[in-house]
Scaffold this active site. Structure first.
Site, mmCIF file in Angstrom:
data_model
loop_
_atom_site.group_PDB
_atom_site.id
_atom_site.type_symbol
_atom_site.label_atom_id
_atom_site.label_comp_id
_atom_site.label_asym_id
_atom_site.label_seq_id
_atom_site.Cartn_x
_atom_site.Cartn_y
_atom_site.Cartn_z
ATOM 1 N N GLU A 267 0.825 -1.206 0.000
ATOM 2 C CA GLU A 267 0.000 0.000 0.000
ATOM 3 C C GLU A 267 0.866 1.266 0.000
ATOM 4 O O GLU A 267 0.417 2.330 -0.422
ATOM 5 C CB GLU A 267 -0.949 -0.015 1.205
ATOM 6 N N HIS A 288 7.666 -26.659 -0.858
ATOM 7 C CA HIS A 288 6.943 -27.727 -1.563
ATOM 8 C C HIS A 288 5.836 -27.164 -2.443
ATOM 9 O O HIS A 288 4.984 -27.899 -2.923
ATOM 10 C CB HIS A 288 6.388 -28.732 -0.551
ATOM 11 N N LYS A 402 -14.146 1.158 -3.559
ATOM 12 C CA LYS A 402 -15.056 1.580 -2.479
ATOM 13 C C LYS A 402 -16.186 2.429 -3.034
ATOM 14 O O LYS A 402 -17.334 2.289 -2.627
ATOM 15 C CB LYS A 402 -14.292 2.392 -1.433
HETATM 16 O O1 PA5 Z 1 -2.960 1.318 5.928
HETATM 17 C C1 PA5 Z 1 -4.036 1.845 5.752
HETATM 18 O O2 PA5 Z 1 -4.185 3.077 5.764
HETATM 19 C C2 PA5 Z 1 -5.263 0.991 5.538
HETATM 20 O O3 PA5 Z 1 -4.920 -0.347 5.412
HETATM 21 C C3 PA5 Z 1 -6.221 1.159 6.712
HETATM 22 O O4 PA5 Z 1 -5.586 0.739 7.895
HETATM 23 C C4 PA5 Z 1 -7.482 0.339 6.479
HETATM 24 O O5 PA5 Z 1 -8.075 0.695 5.265
HETATM 25 C C5 PA5 Z 1 -8.475 0.546 7.611
HETATM 26 O O6 PA5 Z 1 -8.764 1.905 7.760
HETATM 27 P P1 PA5 Z 1 -9.542 2.431 8.997
HETATM 28 O O7 PA5 Z 1 -8.720 2.219 10.208
HETATM 29 O O8 PA5 Z 1 -9.757 3.885 8.742
HETATM 30 O O9 PA5 Z 1 -10.844 1.674 9.085
#
Ligand code: PA5
Length: 410
Positions: A267, A288, A402
């Protein structure tokens, strides 16, 4: 402190080129601190003794009143807790931990709801934004179960970790009067393991969160050169066509550490059509399955092996006098030693097969070493993304699905 061994890259990139890349990475290092959302950098030392005491008190209450803890959260808001709780046994204060709010499966939720029927339980929900569909859906189901089981005492069994800005989740927790913890605005989800998001479930499990933070702080103080070197080396490999990194561990209980790492790097770096593709394997099991591809498939891979010295427990392989299967030589070996021979053999074979291999060595498998390792990766990830010219702290790409999904659900 975390050690880095880059000698397994020597067949692929000249040492002098790696050194030059490390020297050039200093500007990326400075860039990290210029970007918004770098609040995680000082987090381990920002957390006060009073914060730790509050977390430990809440953790002890969860342990006292529950057989099971349900951790709700998506992505970075649950993977840190999961990495810690799986890798370290704790004192087992809470006997069982379940995870939800990271998927939308009714099958998974039905199984969890059934399991909770026969258990006293508490719920820790983490959502920094308060606007993520998965934990929002799971929390609704959990609130119904909590209300049915505990009535007005629901608030004793719900623990909320939310961003410090106004959100419906934060408002709800404040009105209900349940325990509420904050995630600083300058800390993003995947850099939040050293907030209550990671620390509260860890405290409930009986882990020493003060030691975890001490390990991270020490790494932040003295370990950053190794993290920068790792960042620079992986970007040097990327530029040379090694565009997929496989994180390999020989400890199966560190599998979720790999999941946390994958999300952190994926990410942070995968944007603007750039980024190293992060993949994970758990050896020797995956020798494996993925072992064939790594040894012999498309040559765009490099491998980073994470290993731990001074492991806390071991088992001796007894001699087998029942039958002769050709493995008599195993009798008397300790399993951790066999595992280490497997690591050395895999390293040699993969280098021979055209895969550069870096090694990251953590001093022990305990709270302090995990704290150091998690911080090492956070820092390396931020620097690596900056070397590649992308912002490690945003995630514009995750909004696309989303928007479509929300429109359909509404
Ligand atoms: O790293 C990130 O920003 C995302 O993976 C968030 O942690 C994830 O989308 C969850 O977001 P939130 O804590 O706002 O629900």
């Amino acid at each position: 402190m975390i050690k880095l061994d880059l000698t397994g890259l020597n067949n692929f990139v000249a040492e002098s080129e790696i050194e030059a890349a490390i020297a050039a990475a200093q500007s990326a290092r400075a860039r990290v601190l210029e970007l918004p959302m770098h609040g995680w950098v000082s987090l381990p030392s920002d957390i006060t003794a009073a914060d730790i005491a509050k977390l430990n008190a809440a953790g002890a209450r969860i342990a006292e009143q529950s057989d099971a803890l349900v951790v709700l959260g998506a992505g970075g808001s649950s993977l840190g807790a999961r990495a810690l709780l799986d890798a370290l046994p704790g004192r087992g204060d809470v006997k069982e931990v379940f995870y939800a709010g990271d998927n939308l499966s009714g099958v998974h939720m039905a199984r969890l709801s059934n399991a909770l029927q026969s258990r006293e339980f508490s719920v820790v929900v983490t959502s920094k934004s308060g606007t993520t569909t998965e934990p929002a859906a799971a929390l609704r189901v959990m609130l119904k179960l909590l209300r049915a089981r505990y009535g007005e005492a629901l608030k004793e069994h719900l623990f909320v970790v939310a961003g410090e800005h106004k959100s419906a989740l934060r408002d709800y927790a404040e009105n209900l009067g349940c325990e509420l913890f904050g995630i600083p605005e300058e800390v993003g989800g995947r850099y939040s393991v050293f907030t209550a998001s990671g620390l509260l479930p860890a405290a409930a499990r009986g882990l020493d969160i003060a030691a975890l933070l001490r390990g991270a702080s020490a790494e932040a103080g003295d370990g950053l050169e190794a993290a920068v070197a790792y960042a620079a080396a992986r970007q040097k490999l990327n530029a040379g066509g090694f565009t997929t990194e496989i994180l390999a561990s020989f400890e199966p209980d560190a599998r979720n550490l790999g999941e946390w790492w994958k999300q952190l790097f994926g990410e942070s770096e995968g944007k603007q059509q750039r980024g190293i593709f992060p993949a994970t394997v758990s050896f020797s099991g995956d020798l494996h399955s993925m072992g064939q591809y790594i040894q012999d498939g498309r040559r765009n891979l490099f491998e980073t092996i994470v290993s731990f010295t001074g492991l806390p427990t071991d088992v001796e392989i007894p001699p087998n006098r029942e039958f002769d299967d050709g493995f008599a030589f195993l009798g008397g070996w300790w399993l951790n030693d066999v595992n280490d021979v497997a690591r050395q053999s895999v390293r040699a074979a993969h280098i021979d097969g055209g895969v550069p291999v870096a090694e990251i060595i953590a001093p022990g498998l305990n709270e302090a070493s995990l704290g150091a390792l998690l911080y090492f990766f956070e820092y390396a990830c931020a620097v690596s993304a900056c070397i590649d010219g992308v912002n490690p702290f945003d995630q514009p790409g995750v909004e696309a699905y989303k928007t479509i999904m929300r429109a359909k659900l509404k």
